[in-house]
Design a protein around this motif. Sequence first.
Motif, PDB file in Angstrom:
ATOM      1  N   ASP A 163       0.839  -1.199   0.000  1.00 52.93           N
ATOM      2  CA  ASP A 163       0.000   0.000   0.000  1.00 52.93           C
ATOM      3  C   ASP A 163       0.875   1.250   0.000  1.00 52.93           C
ATOM      4  O   ASP A 163       0.526   2.252  -0.609  1.00 52.93           O
ATOM      5  CB  ASP A 163      -0.924   0.015   1.227  1.00 52.93           C
ATOM      6  CG  ASP A 163      -2.030  -1.037   1.129  1.00 52.93           C
ATOM      7  OD1 ASP A 163      -2.282  -1.546   0.017  1.00 52.93           O
ATOM      8  OD2 ASP A 163      -2.640  -1.342   2.170  1.00 52.93           O
ATOM      9  N   ALA A 164       2.033   1.159   0.676  1.00 55.41           N
ATOM     10  CA  ALA A 164       2.955   2.297   0.712  1.00 55.41           C
ATOM     11  C   ALA A 164       3.479   2.609  -0.694  1.00 55.41           C
ATOM     12  O   ALA A 164       3.632   3.778  -1.055  1.00 55.41           O
ATOM     13  CB  ALA A 164       4.126   2.003   1.659  1.00 55.41           C
ATOM     14  N   ALA A 187       0.649   4.349  -2.554  1.00 60.21           N
ATOM     15  CA  ALA A 187       0.477   5.707  -2.026  1.00 60.21           C
ATOM     16  C   ALA A 187       1.604   6.609  -2.523  1.00 60.21           C
ATOM     17  O   ALA A 187       1.372   7.768  -2.900  1.00 60.21           O
ATOM     18  CB  ALA A 187       0.444   5.689  -0.496  1.00 60.21           C
ATOM     19  N   LEU A 188       2.831   6.082  -2.557  1.00 58.13           N
ATOM     20  CA  LEU A 188       3.971   6.874  -2.995  1.00 58.13           C
ATOM     21  C   LEU A 188       3.872   7.213  -4.479  1.00 58.13           C
ATOM     22  O   LEU A 188       4.103   8.353  -4.869  1.00 58.13           O
ATOM     23  CB  LEU A 188       5.276   6.135  -2.703  1.00 58.13           C
ATOM     24  CG  LEU A 188       6.561   6.881  -3.058  1.00 58.13           C
ATOM     25  CD1 LEU A 188       6.627   8.246  -2.391  1.00 58.13           C
ATOM     26  CD2 LEU A 188       7.767   6.025  -2.677  1.00 58.13           C
ATOM     27  N   VAL A 189       3.488   6.260  -5.322  1.00 60.12           N
ATOM     28  CA  VAL A 189       3.386   6.557  -6.754  1.00 60.12           C
ATOM     29  C   VAL A 189       2.298   7.599  -6.995  1.00 60.12           C
ATOM     30  O   VAL A 189       2.457   8.483  -7.841  1.00 60.12           O
ATOM     31  CB  VAL A 189       3.185   5.287  -7.614  1.00 60.12           C
ATOM     32  CG1 VAL A 189       1.746   4.815  -7.625  1.00 60.12           C
ATOM     33  CG2 VAL A 189       3.655   5.525  -9.041  1.00 60.12           C
ATOM     34  N   ILE A 197       8.546   2.324  -8.361  1.00 62.73           N
ATOM     35  CA  ILE A 197       8.449   2.072  -6.932  1.00 62.73           C
ATOM     36  C   ILE A 197       8.480   0.562  -6.746  1.00 62.73           C
ATOM     37  O   ILE A 197       7.609  -0.143  -7.249  1.00 62.73           O
ATOM     38  CB  ILE A 197       7.133   2.638  -6.343  1.00 62.73           C
ATOM     39  CG1 ILE A 197       6.799   4.026  -6.891  1.00 62.73           C
ATOM     40  CG2 ILE A 197       7.158   2.591  -4.827  1.00 62.73           C
ATOM     41  CD1 ILE A 197       7.818   5.084  -6.640  1.00 62.73           C
ATOM     42  N   LEU A 198       9.475   0.071  -6.016  1.00 61.22           N
ATOM     43  CA  LEU A 198       9.661  -1.365  -5.848  1.00 61.22           C
ATOM     44  C   LEU A 198       9.590  -1.743  -4.380  1.00 61.22           C
ATOM     45  O   LEU A 198       9.947  -0.953  -3.517  1.00 61.22           O
ATOM     46  CB  LEU A 198      11.024  -1.781  -6.404  1.00 61.22           C
ATOM     47  CG  LEU A 198      11.309  -1.393  -7.859  1.00 61.22           C
ATOM     48  CD1 LEU A 198      12.762  -1.665  -8.193  1.00 61.22           C
ATOM     49  CD2 LEU A 198      10.392  -2.130  -8.794  1.00 61.22           C
ATOM     50  N   PRO A 203       6.989  -1.239   4.132  1.00 60.81           N
ATOM     51  CA  PRO A 203       6.455   0.102   4.399  1.00 60.81           C
ATOM     52  C   PRO A 203       7.331   1.214   3.817  1.00 60.81           C
ATOM     53  O   PRO A 203       6.897   2.350   3.703  1.00 60.81           O
ATOM     54  CB  PRO A 203       6.424   0.180   5.921  1.00 60.81           C
ATOM     55  CG  PRO A 203       7.447  -0.814   6.379  1.00 60.81           C
ATOM     56  CD  PRO A 203       7.456  -1.906   5.340  1.00 60.81           C
ATOM     57  N   LYS A 204       8.576   0.917   3.435  1.00 65.45           N
ATOM     58  CA  LYS A 204       9.498   1.907   2.868  1.00 65.45           C
ATOM     59  C   LYS A 204       9.955   1.407   1.497  1.00 65.45           C
ATOM     60  O   LYS A 204      11.012   0.805   1.362  1.00 65.45           O
ATOM     61  CB  LYS A 204      10.689   2.089   3.804  1.00 65.45           C
ATOM     62  CG  LYS A 204      11.638   3.154   3.363  1.00 65.45           C
ATOM     63  CD  LYS A 204      11.534   4.336   4.269  1.00 65.45           C
ATOM     64  CE  LYS A 204      12.660   5.303   3.922  1.00 65.45           C
ATOM     65  NZ  LYS A 204      12.252   6.651   3.978  1.00 65.45           N
ATOM     66  N   PRO A 205       9.157   1.635   0.451  1.00 67.65           N
ATOM     67  CA  PRO A 205       9.511   1.114  -0.866  1.00 67.65           C
ATOM     68  C   PRO A 205      10.781   1.746  -1.415  1.00 67.65           C
ATOM     69  O   PRO A 205      11.151   2.859  -1.062  1.00 67.65           O
ATOM     70  CB  PRO A 205       8.320   1.502  -1.742  1.00 67.65           C
ATOM     71  CG  PRO A 205       7.262   1.987  -0.829  1.00 67.65           C
ATOM     72  CD  PRO A 205       7.903   2.364   0.455  1.00 67.65           C
TER      73      PRO A 205
END
Length: 125
Positions: free
Chosen positions: A26-27, A30-32, A86-87, A91-93
Motif C-alpha cells: 500500500d505504501a 500511495a507513494l506513486v 516504486i519497488l 512500508p518503505k519502498p
Amino acid sequence: GRAGALLLSAAILAGGAPTAFAQPSDAAYALVNRLSAAMKRCWFMGGDPIFGDYVAGPEPNATGGPRILVVPRNTPDGRPVLVVEILGAGPKPKVNVYGPLATGAAADRIGRDLRRWIDGGDACS
C-alpha cells in the motif's frame, strides 16, 4: 557531476531491498500517487520549460511495481525519457529513477524534487 548526483539520489531514495516477485505494498501505491500528483502540479502544469515538451503517465499496476513514465508530448507512445519506479513490498519502498532526463541537465533538479516529495514535502522547486 550529474552522474554522481543521480547515483547519490538513487542511494538516498533506496529503501530496503525488494523481495523477488513481492506484491507492491500500500505504501508503494500511495507513494506513486503522491509523486505523480507532485510531478503533474510542479513539472507539467506550471509551465516549467524543462518539462514543457513532456507528459507523465502513472502506471500503478505495472509488472514489477507501480511506476511513472515521462514521455514526449508529441509521441506519447514513444520511449520514456524518465522512469520513476516504486519497488518493494515493505512500508518503505525503494525508488528507482532512470532515463535520459535523469542523466541530463535536469538530473540534479529531478533528484532534489523527488527526494523532497518522497520525504513528504509537497513544495515545487
